[in-house]
Design a protein around this motif. Structure first.
Motif, PDB file in Angstrom:
ATOM      1  N   ALA A 198      -5.982  50.039  57.667  1.00  0.00           N
ATOM      2  CA  ALA A 198      -6.153  51.546  57.861  1.00  0.00           C
ATOM      3  C   ALA A 198      -4.845  52.367  58.508  1.00  0.00           C
ATOM      4  CB  ALA A 198      -7.354  51.569  59.045  1.00  0.00           C
ATOM      5  N   VAL A 199      -4.293  51.415  59.487  1.00  0.00           N
ATOM      6  CA  VAL A 199      -3.008  52.023  59.739  1.00  0.00           C
ATOM      7  C   VAL A 199      -1.817  52.090  58.612  1.00  0.00           C
ATOM      8  CG1 VAL A 199      -1.207  51.745  61.657  1.00  0.00           C
ATOM      9  CG2 VAL A 199      -3.654  51.349  62.427  1.00  0.00           C
ATOM     10  N   LEU A 200      -1.734  51.179  57.955  1.00  0.00           N
ATOM     11  CA  LEU A 200      -0.903  51.195  56.933  1.00  0.00           C
ATOM     12  C   LEU A 200      -1.206  52.574  55.891  1.00  0.00           C
ATOM     13  CD1 LEU A 200      -0.474  47.396  56.160  1.00  0.00           C
ATOM     14  CD2 LEU A 200       1.427  48.860  57.364  1.00  0.00           C
ATOM     15  N   VAL A 201      -2.501  52.457  55.656  1.00  0.00           N
ATOM     16  CA  VAL A 201      -2.672  53.696  54.814  1.00  0.00           C
ATOM     17  C   VAL A 201      -2.150  55.042  55.503  1.00  0.00           C
ATOM     18  CG1 VAL A 201      -4.516  55.219  53.760  1.00  0.00           C
ATOM     19  CG2 VAL A 201      -4.641  52.606  53.617  1.00  0.00           C
ATOM     20  N   THR A 202      -2.352  55.160  56.904  1.00  0.00           N
ATOM     21  CA  THR A 202      -1.895  56.216  57.423  1.00  0.00           C
ATOM     22  C   THR A 202      -0.541  56.328  57.524  1.00  0.00           C
ATOM     23  OG1 THR A 202      -3.820  55.978  59.083  1.00  0.00           O
ATOM     24  CG2 THR A 202      -2.297  57.303  59.557  1.00  0.00           C
ATOM     25  N   ILE A 203       0.085  55.408  57.807  1.00  0.00           N
ATOM     26  CA  ILE A 203       1.726  55.298  57.591  1.00  0.00           C
ATOM     27  C   ILE A 203       2.166  55.623  56.503  1.00  0.00           C
ATOM     28  CG2 ILE A 203       3.580  54.107  58.133  1.00  0.00           C
ATOM     29  CD1 ILE A 203       2.199  52.808  60.441  1.00  0.00           C
ATOM     30  N   LEU A 204       1.843  54.869  55.417  1.00  0.00           N
ATOM     31  CA  LEU A 204       2.463  55.041  54.057  1.00  0.00           C
ATOM     32  C   LEU A 204       1.758  56.322  53.104  1.00  0.00           C
ATOM     33  CD1 LEU A 204       2.292  51.318  52.973  1.00  0.00           C
ATOM     34  CD2 LEU A 204       4.061  52.439  54.062  1.00  0.00           C
ATOM     35  N   LEU A 205       0.529  56.675  53.413  1.00  0.00           N
ATOM     36  CA  LEU A 205       0.078  57.753  52.668  1.00  0.00           C
ATOM     37  C   LEU A 205      -0.133  58.979  53.622  1.00  0.00           C
ATOM     38  CD1 LEU A 205      -2.339  55.914  50.419  1.00  0.00           C
ATOM     39  CD2 LEU A 205      -0.140  57.128  49.818  1.00  0.00           C
TER      40      LEU A 205
ATOM     41  N   ALA B 121       9.275  65.062  53.976  1.00  0.00           N
ATOM     42  CA  ALA B 121       8.527  64.168  53.490  1.00  0.00           C
ATOM     43  C   ALA B 121       9.264  63.382  52.554  1.00  0.00           C
ATOM     44  CB  ALA B 121       7.331  64.886  52.773  1.00  0.00           C
ATOM     45  N   LEU B 122      10.201  64.144  51.711  1.00  0.00           N
ATOM     46  CA  LEU B 122      10.913  63.133  50.894  1.00  0.00           C
ATOM     47  C   LEU B 122      12.065  62.345  51.559  1.00  0.00           C
ATOM     48  CD1 LEU B 122      12.080  66.029  48.351  1.00  0.00           C
ATOM     49  CD2 LEU B 122      10.304  64.151  47.927  1.00  0.00           C
ATOM     50  N   ILE B 123      12.726  62.581  52.518  1.00  0.00           N
ATOM     51  CA  ILE B 123      13.203  61.596  53.378  1.00  0.00           C
ATOM     52  C   ILE B 123      12.293  60.582  53.965  1.00  0.00           C
ATOM     53  CG2 ILE B 123      14.625  61.456  55.702  1.00  0.00           C
ATOM     54  CD1 ILE B 123      15.599  64.220  55.119  1.00  0.00           C
ATOM     55  N   TYR B 124      11.226  60.803  54.403  1.00  0.00           N
ATOM     56  CA  TYR B 124      10.036  59.753  54.854  1.00  0.00           C
ATOM     57  C   TYR B 124      10.104  58.693  53.827  1.00  0.00           C
ATOM     58  CZ  TYR B 124       5.924  57.669  57.103  1.00  0.00           C
ATOM     59  OH  TYR B 124       4.951  56.845  57.552  1.00  0.00           O
ATOM     60  N   ILE B 125       9.550  59.308  52.669  1.00  0.00           N
ATOM     61  CA  ILE B 125       9.180  58.436  51.480  1.00  0.00           C
ATOM     62  C   ILE B 125      10.397  57.564  51.259  1.00  0.00           C
ATOM     63  CG2 ILE B 125       9.511  59.721  49.622  1.00  0.00           C
ATOM     64  CD1 ILE B 125       6.488  57.691  50.331  1.00  0.00           C
ATOM     65  N   ILE B 126      11.620  57.941  51.297  1.00  0.00           N
ATOM     66  CA  ILE B 126      12.620  57.151  50.870  1.00  0.00           C
ATOM     67  C   ILE B 126      12.766  56.042  52.000  1.00  0.00           C
ATOM     68  CG2 ILE B 126      15.380  57.140  50.844  1.00  0.00           C
ATOM     69  CD1 ILE B 126      15.222  60.034  49.803  1.00  0.00           C
ATOM     70  N   PHE B 127      12.529  56.446  53.187  1.00  0.00           N
ATOM     71  CA  PHE B 127      12.767  55.369  54.138  1.00  0.00           C
ATOM     72  C   PHE B 127      11.569  54.365  54.039  1.00  0.00           C
ATOM     73  CE2 PHE B 127      15.536  58.253  56.356  1.00  0.00           C
ATOM     74  CZ  PHE B 127      16.640  57.282  56.643  1.00  0.00           C
ATOM     75  N   VAL B 128      10.678  54.971  53.430  1.00  0.00           N
ATOM     76  CA  VAL B 128       9.234  53.730  53.343  1.00  0.00           C
ATOM     77  C   VAL B 128       9.636  53.076  52.250  1.00  0.00           C
ATOM     78  CG1 VAL B 128       6.903  53.702  52.469  1.00  0.00           C
ATOM     79  CG2 VAL B 128       7.634  55.318  54.702  1.00  0.00           C
ATOM     80  N   LEU B 129      10.260  53.451  51.345  1.00  0.00           N
ATOM     81  CA  LEU B 129      10.431  52.663  49.903  1.00  0.00           C
ATOM     82  C   LEU B 129      11.590  51.419  50.632  1.00  0.00           C
ATOM     83  CD1 LEU B 129      10.555  55.379  47.137  1.00  0.00           C
ATOM     84  CD2 LEU B 129       8.703  53.657  47.610  1.00  0.00           C
TER      85      LEU B 129
ATOM     86  N   TYR C  40      11.942  50.224  53.229  1.00  0.00           N
ATOM     87  CA  TYR C  40      11.632  49.280  54.141  1.00  0.00           C
ATOM     88  C   TYR C  40      10.347  48.519  53.219  1.00  0.00           C
ATOM     89  CZ  TYR C  40       7.870  47.184  57.420  1.00  0.00           C
ATOM     90  OH  TYR C  40       7.074  46.275  57.922  1.00  0.00           O
ATOM     91  N   LEU C  41       9.792  48.917  52.377  1.00  0.00           N
ATOM     92  CA  LEU C  41       8.853  48.104  51.479  1.00  0.00           C
ATOM     93  C   LEU C  41       9.853  47.087  50.633  1.00  0.00           C
ATOM     94  CD1 LEU C  41       6.299  50.623  50.362  1.00  0.00           C
ATOM     95  CD2 LEU C  41       5.756  48.707  52.012  1.00  0.00           C
ATOM     96  N   ILE C  42      10.791  47.598  50.062  1.00  0.00           N
ATOM     97  CA  ILE C  42      11.705  46.901  49.286  1.00  0.00           C
ATOM     98  C   ILE C  42      12.203  45.574  50.276  1.00  0.00           C
ATOM     99  CG2 ILE C  42      14.066  46.586  47.935  1.00  0.00           C
ATOM    100  CD1 ILE C  42      13.407  49.587  47.157  1.00  0.00           C
ATOM    101  N   SER C  43      12.610  45.964  51.397  1.00  0.00           N
ATOM    102  CA  SER C  43      13.261  44.790  52.146  1.00  0.00           C
ATOM    103  C   SER C  43      12.083  43.798  52.586  1.00  0.00           C
ATOM    104  CB  SER C  43      13.932  45.680  53.579  1.00  0.00           C
ATOM    105  OG  SER C  43      12.883  46.022  54.178  1.00  0.00           O
ATOM    106  N   ARG C  44      10.886  44.240  52.445  1.00  0.00           N
ATOM    107  CA  ARG C  44       9.854  43.304  52.974  1.00  0.00           C
ATOM    108  C   ARG C  44       9.284  42.636  51.685  1.00  0.00           C
ATOM    109  NH1 ARG C  44       8.429  41.917  57.933  1.00  0.00           N
ATOM    110  NH2 ARG C  44       6.368  41.655  57.201  1.00  0.00           N
ATOM    111  N   PHE C  45       9.513  43.160  50.475  1.00  0.00           N
ATOM    112  CA  PHE C  45       9.029  42.496  49.261  1.00  0.00           C
ATOM    113  C   PHE C  45       9.912  41.387  48.909  1.00  0.00           C
ATOM    114  CE2 PHE C  45       9.810  42.258  44.629  1.00  0.00           C
ATOM    115  CZ  PHE C  45       8.294  41.932  44.276  1.00  0.00           C
ATOM    116  N   ILE C  46      11.539  41.642  48.902  1.00  0.00           N
ATOM    117  CA  ILE C  46      12.503  40.618  48.464  1.00  0.00           C
ATOM    118  C   ILE C  46      12.380  39.089  49.307  1.00  0.00           C
ATOM    119  CG2 ILE C  46      14.719  40.058  48.360  1.00  0.00           C
ATOM    120  CD1 ILE C  46      15.487  43.143  48.219  1.00  0.00           C
ATOM    121  N   PRO C  47      12.058  39.099  50.368  1.00  0.00           N
ATOM    122  CA  PRO C  47      11.969  37.825  51.178  1.00  0.00           C
ATOM    123  C   PRO C  47      10.367  37.116  50.949  1.00  0.00           C
ATOM    124  CG  PRO C  47      11.941  39.465  53.040  1.00  0.00           C
ATOM    125  CD  PRO C  47      12.334  39.975  51.775  1.00  0.00           C
ATOM    126  N   ARG C  48       9.489  38.019  50.685  1.00  0.00           N
ATOM    127  CA  ARG C  48       8.099  37.624  50.795  1.00  0.00           C
ATOM    128  C   ARG C  48       7.802  37.063  49.359  1.00  0.00           C
ATOM    129  NH1 ARG C  48       3.249  41.148  53.123  1.00  0.00           N
ATOM    130  NH2 ARG C  48       4.388  40.478  55.061  1.00  0.00           N
TER     131      ARG C  48
END
Length: 277
Positions: A225-232, A51-59, A61-69
């Motif tokens: 709904a899918v994002l909630v499932t994937i991220l949470l 779960a920790l490895i997964y949340i690290i990769f999610v974070l 991904y979110l950082i990589s999406r946040f910067i250009p947006r």
């Protein structure tokens, strides 16, 4: 260390690619041993590790999406990127795609800037080679993309995805509620999976109701709904089931791709119809 040495020693794009691969291998080797680093007894199979490895990769991904947006490129950054593209002509051949990208970057810069004027003039003088033939990886990626478009265009596949979202949310809720009947107390991961599944299910139901009014709006709620499932939900599922729930993650990621494509396609159709009217 090898990746850092390459980045500090060489200036061309190939060096950056090699450094990124080596850096990824180094980071992957570290993250694979995370269970040993966070436990006093060097327990590689420590259950929350996945779960920790997964949340690290999610974070990441979110950082990589946040910067250009949320931090749009400035004219100076476009200028620097154009310089980087033109610099490649001194190291390697300058192909059509690189010329197109350099011209696109310069078009977003201040035309009155003397550096922009000089670079545009230089770009018009450079010899441009044909694009190199696609490699094995590019051909595989192109083939997978084409197959994905064929699948995503199918209306029946979208309907199957919607049914999958409804059943998935209710199955998870039913599963956790059933566990609560046999045990007096649910664990943290089970409570998290229950509440996040309920939240995802609410968005799925809103999407189903919205189908009669607007498919674009319905797809937007399905996407949430899918994002909630994937991220949470997926995070808590990995805490409880570890790698056994990886298949569920793959299905949800595929559902997200299909919904994104369907939403973009219907939005374009709606815009085209409005323009015709």
């Amino acid at each position: 260390m090898s990746a850092l040495l390459i980045l500090l020693s060489f200036l061309n794009e190939k060096a950056a690619v090699i450094a990124s691969i080596l850096g990824g291998i180094g980071f992957g080797s570290f993250i694979d041993e995370l269970g040993k680093f966070i436990t006093s007894d060097n327990n590689y199979f420590y259950q929350p590790t996945i779960a920790l490895i997964y949340i690290i990769f999610v974070l990441l991904y979110l950082i990589s999406r946040f910067i250009p947006r949320y931090q749009p490129f400035t004219q100076r950054e476009y200028l620097v990127n154009a310089l980087e593209m033109i610099k490649e002509s001194a190291v390697n051949d300058f192909d059509v795609e690189e010329e197109r990208r350099a011209s696109e970057y310069l078009s977003k810069c201040d035309p009155a800037n003397p550096i922009v004027k000089a670079l545009k003039h230089l770009l018009s003088q450079l010899a441009v080679e044909k694009n190199p033939p696609p490699g094995l990886f590019s051909r595989i990626r192109r083939s997978l993309r084409q197959q994905y478009y064929v699948i995503a265009r199918s209306g029946s596949v979208v309907n199957v995805i919607i049914i999958f979202l409804v059943l998935s949310a209710f199955f998870t809720i039913f599963q956790i509620v059933s566990l609560s009947l046999y045990r007096p107390m649910l664990t943290f991961s089970e409570w998290g999976q229950l509440y996040s599944s309920i939240l995802s299910g609410i968005f799925v139901l809103i999407g189903v109701v919205s189908l009669r009014l607007s498919r674009v709006e319905a797809y937007r709620f399905f996407r949430i709904a899918v994002l909630v499932t994937i991220l949470l939900t997926q995070f808590f599922a990995f805490m409880r089931l570890e790698w056994f729930d990886i298949f569920g993650l793959v299905l949800n990621v595929f559902a997200l791709f299909v919904i994104n494509y369907a939403m973009t396609r219907d939005r374009k159709k709606f815009k085209t119809n409005n323009d015709l009217l």
